[in-house]
Scaffold this active site. Structure first.
Site, mmCIF file in Angstrom:
data_model
loop_
_atom_site.group_PDB
_atom_site.id
_atom_site.type_symbol
_atom_site.label_atom_id
_atom_site.label_comp_id
_atom_site.label_asym_id
_atom_site.label_seq_id
_atom_site.Cartn_x
_atom_site.Cartn_y
_atom_site.Cartn_z
ATOM 1 C CG ASP A 141 -6.466 -8.131 1.162
ATOM 2 O OD1 ASP A 141 -6.751 -8.282 2.362
ATOM 3 O OD2 ASP A 141 -5.613 -7.327 0.751
ATOM 4 C CG ASN A 161 -0.247 -0.035 2.535
ATOM 5 O OD1 ASN A 161 0.932 0.314 2.639
ATOM 6 N ND2 ASN A 161 -0.951 -0.443 3.581
#
Length: 319
Positions: A197, A8
């Site tokens: 996810d 991320n």
């Protein structure tokens, strides 16, 4: 080695990336074992992933070491234990990030609807076989119960209020291509989990560093063929002070030549936490359950949360 496209914006590796690696390791060792005695060639297909806890974050630049071991075999299924460890190759520091249990079934290369028999393994102790059989029966029962309650559908809500279930909902539509599939032409379990996810992370997003904390059992109810269009849907079901539970399920629309209608292929619950810049859990906005169904799902989520909390406390006391 973990690269920027695996993580991320703050450098933590996506939970879906790790789940995909776990599944690949399990598929390799299961397929190898199921073909170890010759006979009809087969490929091991993922049927279920037991609860997976993300014990420690993995970062860009670290090396992921994934190890897998077969711990139980029934007549038609294989249980695999997978451990994930991260290594900082600059300092040599290592830490365990994940532990997971997966169940596979061997499908014939000649007939994808035919489940073959699994070669037995040798156990060091009789207790190991007995414990494995108990886990097998428990997961078999849970898969059946989960499939029976999988009739829910997520509908879009017009102008939802903040912090409501409708506000949290998100969906992703994906066309299944050849690169997503196994030799049998069905979607890799790891590809599906990675997409799940991603959707769960969008549902959980609250303008902070959101990371996957755990995944409740992921049940693969039906195979998904190449060429299918899959819809991955997620919604928030429960919030504690510092965690969020997101229900995610995958529905598949078969290829245009198939007469079959849309069906539920996969379902699971993901738990996320919000972290500060120092990596400490932050309070999360509380979910507003409005309808009776939302209140029921909230209470069910609360039950799962309390059950998990009690198990962790018991494990800490034993340690």
């Amino acid at each position: 080695i973990m690269r920027p496209d695996d993580a991320n914006v703050v450098g933590n590796v996506h939970g879906g990336t790790i789940l995909k690696m776990i599944e690949e390791a399990g598929a390799i060792i299961s397929t190898r074992h199921c073909n170890s005695e010759g006979g009809e060639p087969c490929v091991a297909a993922l049927a279920r992933v037991e609860r997976t806890d993300f014990l420690s974050p993995m970062c860009i630049g670290e090396v992921a070491n994934v190890s897998a071991e077969i711990t139980y075999t029934s007549r038609h299924s294989v249980e695999v234990q997978v451990n994930v460890m991260s290594e900082n190759i600059l300092t040599g520091a290592k830490k365990v990030t994940n532990k997971a249990t997966l169940w596979y079934v061997p499908l014939s290369l000649k007939n994808v609807n035919k489940v073959l028999e699994v070669p037995p393994i040798q156990y060091a102790r009789k207790e190991q076989e007995d414990e494995g059989k108990k886990r097998y029966e428990e997961q078999k029962l849970d898969r059946l119960e989960t499939k029976q309650r999988n009739g829910d559908v997520i509908f879009p809500v017009i102008n939802p209020e903040p912090h409501t279930v409708g506000y949290s909902q998100s969906s992703l539509i994906h066309l299944v291509g050849p690169s997503d599939c196994t030799l049998l032409g069905f979607v890799h379990g790891g590809v599906t989990m990675k997409l799940m996810d991603e959707v769960a992370g969008i549902v959980a997003a609250c303008k902070t560093n959101i990371v996957t904390a755990s995944v409740d059992a992921i049940n693969f109810h039906e195979k998904i063929k190449k060429g299918s269009v899959i819809t991955i849907s997620g919604r928030m079901t429960f919030t504690s002070n510092k965690s969020m539970e997101i229900e995610v399920f995958v529905d598949a629309d078969p290829f245009v030549d198939e007469p079959r209608e849309r069906y539920r292929a996969v379902s699971a619950f993901f738990t996320y936490v919000s972290l500060s810049k120092e990596g400490k859990p932050l309070p999360v906005p509380q979910l507003l359950a409005e309808t009776e169904d939302e209140k029921r799902r909230f209470e069910e989520g609360k039950g799962r949360y309390l059950q998990t909390k009690a198990k962790r406390q018991a494990q800490m006391q034993q340690a």
